[in-house]
Design a protein around this motif. Structure first.
Motif, PDB file in Angstrom:
ATOM      1  N   ALA A 148     -17.545  26.360 -12.136  1.00 56.35           N
ATOM      2  CA  ALA A 148     -18.707  27.095 -12.639  1.00 56.35           C
ATOM      3  C   ALA A 148     -18.287  28.204 -13.595  1.00 56.35           C
ATOM      4  N   ASN A 149     -17.003  28.544 -13.598  1.00 56.45           N
ATOM      5  CA  ASN A 149     -16.499  29.593 -14.481  1.00 56.45           C
ATOM      6  C   ASN A 149     -15.872  29.038 -15.753  1.00 56.45           C
ATOM      7  N   ALA A 150     -16.106  27.764 -16.043  1.00 53.28           N
ATOM      8  CA  ALA A 150     -15.591  27.165 -17.268  1.00 53.28           C
ATOM      9  C   ALA A 150     -16.280  27.780 -18.480  1.00 53.28           C
ATOM     10  N   SER A 151     -15.724  27.520 -19.654  1.00 53.51           N
ATOM     11  CA  SER A 151     -16.273  28.082 -20.879  1.00 53.51           C
ATOM     12  C   SER A 151     -17.649  27.489 -21.166  1.00 53.51           C
ATOM     13  N   LEU A 152     -18.455  28.213 -21.906  1.00 52.17           N
ATOM     14  CA  LEU A 152     -19.818  27.792 -22.193  1.00 52.17           C
ATOM     15  C   LEU A 152     -19.845  26.459 -22.935  1.00 52.17           C
ATOM     16  N   GLU A 153     -18.992  26.278 -23.954  1.00 53.07           N
ATOM     17  CA  GLU A 153     -19.034  25.043 -24.741  1.00 53.07           C
ATOM     18  C   GLU A 153     -18.619  23.838 -23.901  1.00 53.07           C
ATOM     19  N   LEU A 154     -17.673  24.027 -22.992  1.00 54.42           N
ATOM     20  CA  LEU A 154     -17.264  22.935 -22.103  1.00 54.42           C
ATOM     21  C   LEU A 154     -18.408  22.565 -21.159  1.00 54.42           C
ATOM     22  N   LEU A 155     -19.076  23.557 -20.608  1.00 58.30           N
ATOM     23  CA  LEU A 155     -20.191  23.292 -19.701  1.00 58.30           C
ATOM     24  C   LEU A 155     -21.359  22.637 -20.434  1.00 58.30           C
ATOM     25  N   LYS A 156     -21.605  23.039 -21.664  1.00 62.11           N
ATOM     26  CA  LYS A 156     -22.669  22.412 -22.457  1.00 62.11           C
ATOM     27  C   LYS A 156     -22.344  20.945 -22.713  1.00 62.11           C
ATOM     28  N   ALA A 157     -21.093  20.666 -23.060  1.00 59.60           N
ATOM     29  CA  ALA A 157     -20.688  19.273 -23.294  1.00 59.60           C
ATOM     30  C   ALA A 157     -20.882  18.451 -22.036  1.00 59.60           C
ATOM     31  N   HIS A 158     -20.507  19.014 -20.890  1.00 59.13           N
ATOM     32  CA  HIS A 158     -20.633  18.253 -19.644  1.00 59.13           C
ATOM     33  C   HIS A 158     -22.091  18.093 -19.232  1.00 59.13           C
ATOM     34  N   VAL A 194     -24.246  19.418 -10.685  1.00 58.41           N
ATOM     35  CA  VAL A 194     -23.231  18.461 -11.131  1.00 58.41           C
ATOM     36  C   VAL A 194     -22.156  19.131 -11.973  1.00 58.41           C
ATOM     37  N   ILE A 195     -22.563  19.935 -12.936  1.00 58.05           N
ATOM     38  CA  ILE A 195     -21.527  20.499 -13.805  1.00 58.05           C
ATOM     39  C   ILE A 195     -20.747  21.614 -13.112  1.00 58.05           C
ATOM     40  N   THR A 252     -23.905  24.161  -3.043  1.00 55.58           N
ATOM     41  CA  THR A 252     -22.711  24.563  -2.307  1.00 55.58           C
ATOM     42  C   THR A 252     -21.666  25.125  -3.265  1.00 55.58           C
ATOM     43  N   ARG A 253     -21.475  24.427  -4.408  1.00 56.66           N
ATOM     44  CA  ARG A 253     -20.563  24.927  -5.427  1.00 56.66           C
ATOM     45  C   ARG A 253     -21.242  26.078  -6.141  1.00 56.66           C
ATOM     46  N   GLU A 254     -20.645  27.214  -6.091  1.00 59.35           N
ATOM     47  CA  GLU A 254     -21.269  28.411  -6.651  1.00 59.35           C
ATOM     48  C   GLU A 254     -21.538  28.227  -8.134  1.00 59.35           C
ATOM     49  N   SER A 255     -22.770  28.436  -8.532  1.00 61.40           N
ATOM     50  CA  SER A 255     -23.131  28.375  -9.935  1.00 61.40           C
ATOM     51  C   SER A 255     -23.002  29.769 -10.543  1.00 61.40           C
ATOM     52  N   THR A 256     -23.162  29.854 -11.839  1.00 63.72           N
ATOM     53  CA  THR A 256     -23.041  31.127 -12.550  1.00 63.72           C
ATOM     54  C   THR A 256     -24.120  31.197 -13.618  1.00 63.72           C
ATOM     55  N   PRO A 257     -24.378  32.402 -14.169  1.00 67.91           N
ATOM     56  CA  PRO A 257     -25.313  32.494 -15.294  1.00 67.91           C
ATOM     57  C   PRO A 257     -24.884  31.615 -16.481  1.00 67.91           C
ATOM     58  N   THR A 258     -23.569  31.397 -16.637  1.00 67.77           N
ATOM     59  CA  THR A 258     -23.091  30.568 -17.747  1.00 67.77           C
ATOM     60  C   THR A 258     -23.504  29.112 -17.559  1.00 67.77           C
ATOM     61  N   VAL A 259     -23.490  28.632 -16.310  1.00 69.46           N
ATOM     62  CA  VAL A 259     -23.948  27.265 -16.036  1.00 69.46           C
ATOM     63  C   VAL A 259     -25.419  27.130 -16.391  1.00 69.46           C
ATOM     64  N   ARG A 260     -26.223  28.076 -15.966  1.00 71.20           N
ATOM     65  CA  ARG A 260     -27.649  28.059 -16.303  1.00 71.20           C
ATOM     66  C   ARG A 260     -27.844  28.118 -17.816  1.00 71.20           C
ATOM     67  N   GLN A 261     -27.040  28.933 -18.494  1.00 74.04           N
ATOM     68  CA  GLN A 261     -27.131  29.040 -19.950  1.00 74.04           C
ATOM     69  C   GLN A 261     -26.797  27.701 -20.615  1.00 74.04           C
TER      70      GLN A 261
END
Length: 439
Positions: free
Chosen positions: A123-133, A116-117, A195-204
């Motif tokens: 998937a390359n968004a900043s860590l704090e933005l991804l955490k909020a989402h 979802v996020i 399908t949407r490529e995830s990143t280590p930052t998304v997992r973090q």
């Protein structure tokens, strides 16, 4: 709650589906993999020449196996609508609904959030933005799963008044999904599997906020979000059911949260929409926007302030097709009621054959676009008015993208870029809420 909940996500509803099992899956007592197809006949699913009421394909190894659905429609009812193949983790459940096959993905909530996020944001968004989402997506999902049938209010319509002066008010809210929890498109929240490529930052981001949700007064928050509020946040009740949430109230999308005008007033709303006031979401920074807008979203260039033009012939035909009512020539589009962000939730269409007030905001957006107008925060200019009082052209000048309730995704991206952490971002948009760990 100690265990991670499972979620059932409705992906597509079609007469026939083609899919590929990437790895071994168990179906009944058999092991299957590779290309598959299923069709619907006389209320049953036909797979491998046998009729079934429903079928479930469960992966032998959930960590490595996946399945690919062919030609999934995304952007339903929106201007970026298209088809694409999508790949998912978890189980695949096929059922029959309305004479078609519905495909349902069953998987743990945290696995669902990984997609979802990455689908709602880059998937390359900043860590704090991804955490909020991650926190708002988890909160919204679990709040929807917990809703009782009596509270769904997925679509409500009413008509009042005389034959010539009608009011038709409706809203949509996660449809009556009887057989699954949420759908996979923008109507609920975007979910496009792996399908949407995830990143280590998304997992973090998922790991750092594991089990965290927004709560208010002991209840899960109905944590809404949209692309761009346009400068001021909207209230829940002006978009959906007439229910007030104290954490979804008007605020300026800026450091000066309480500095916002009364946009329910027509003159004030017009001045606001025709200007470009300071706000977090008032940005054209391509690096920031790329964190929020996926490839097809970036086809939309102007969203903080925008303009749409229609000839008389175009708008009369559009409204007839989109509403199902023949107004004849359109004399005027009159604001009746605006919310806290300047969004119209009631608008009167004055036509040659019919006059009717419509709402709420999404019904207005559907009526005035081949897909959905960017938002209902707009003013109407009429040009070339003839001797009978009918304009030759309508110009809509508007603000924002989406309903404007809760978190503003572009505003949140700017906040992250300015150094706000995810908790500060969340509490800017969800007033006096708390961030609690549910599991």
């Amino acid at each position: 709650m100690s265990q991670i909940p499972q979620v059932r996500v409705g992906i597509m509803n079609e007469p026939a589906v083609e899919f590929v099992l990437n790895g071994q899956y168990r179906c009944g007592g058999a092991l299957v993999q590779g290309p598959q197809s299923a069709t619907c006949r006389e209320g049953k699913i036909v797979w491998n020449g046998t009729l079934y009421d429903e079928i479930t394909f469960s992966p032998l190894d959930p960590a490595t196996a996946s399945f690919t659905l062919k030609d999934v429609t995304i952007g339903v009812s929106f201007h970026w609508r298209r088809k694409e193949d999508q790949t998912f983790r978890g189980s695949l459940h096929l059922i029959v609904e309305n004479g078609n096959i519905t495909t349902i993905n069953v998987l743990p909530v945290e696995e669902y959030l990984l997609s979802v996020i990455s689908s709602e944001m880059s998937a390359n968004a900043s860590l704090e933005l991804l955490k909020a989402h991650a926190v708002i997506s988890r909160s919204w999902l679990l709040a929807q799963v917990n809703k009782s049938d009596a509270d769904k209010n997925h679509e409500v319509e009413k008509a009042t008044g005389s034959d010539s002066e009608l009011e038709d008010i409706k809203w949509w809210d996660r449809d009556d999904h009887v057989n699954f929890d949420v759908c996979a498109d923008d109507h609920c929240q975007r979910y496009q599997g792996i399908t949407r490529e995830s990143t280590p930052t998304v997992r973090q981001a998922i790991d750092a906020t594991w089990g965290q949700v927004l709560m208010y007064d002991g209840e899960l928050c109905d944590a809404r979000f949209s692309k761009c509020c346009g400068g001021v946040l909207e209230e829940f009740e002006n978009c959906w059911e007439p229910k007030h949430y104290d954490y979804l109230v008007p605020r300026r999308d800026s450091r000066n949260e309480m500095d916002f005008p009364d946009l329910s007033r027509e003159d004030v709303a017009a001045d606001w929409i025709l200007s470009s006031p300071e706000a977090f979401c008032n940005t054209k920074d391509p690096e920031i926007l790329s964190q929020v807008l996926n490839d097809y979203d970036q086809e939309t260039k102007n969203f903080y302030r925008w303009k749409v033009e229609y000839t008389q012939e175009q708008i009369a035909d559009l409204i007839k097709r989109r509403t199902g009512d023949d107004y004849g020539r359109i004399r005027d589009l009159q604001p009746v009621a605006r919310g806290t962000s300047g969004r119209l939730y009631k608008m009167k269409i004055v036509g040659e054959k019919l006059t009717k007030t419509i709402g709420k905001e999404l019904a207005i957006r559907y009526a005035l676009s081949e897909s959905a107008l960017y938002s209902s925060a707009f003013i109407v200019e009429r040009h070339g008015i003839d001797a009978s009082g009918y304009p030759q052209k309508f110009v809509l000048r508007g603000a924002g993208w989406g309903h404007g309730v809760g978190l503003c995704q572009i505003g949140a991206a700017v906040m992250s870029a300015k150094g706000y952490n995810y908790k500060e971002i969340l509490l800017h948009y969800f007033i006096n809420a708390s961030i609690n760990k549910l599991y």
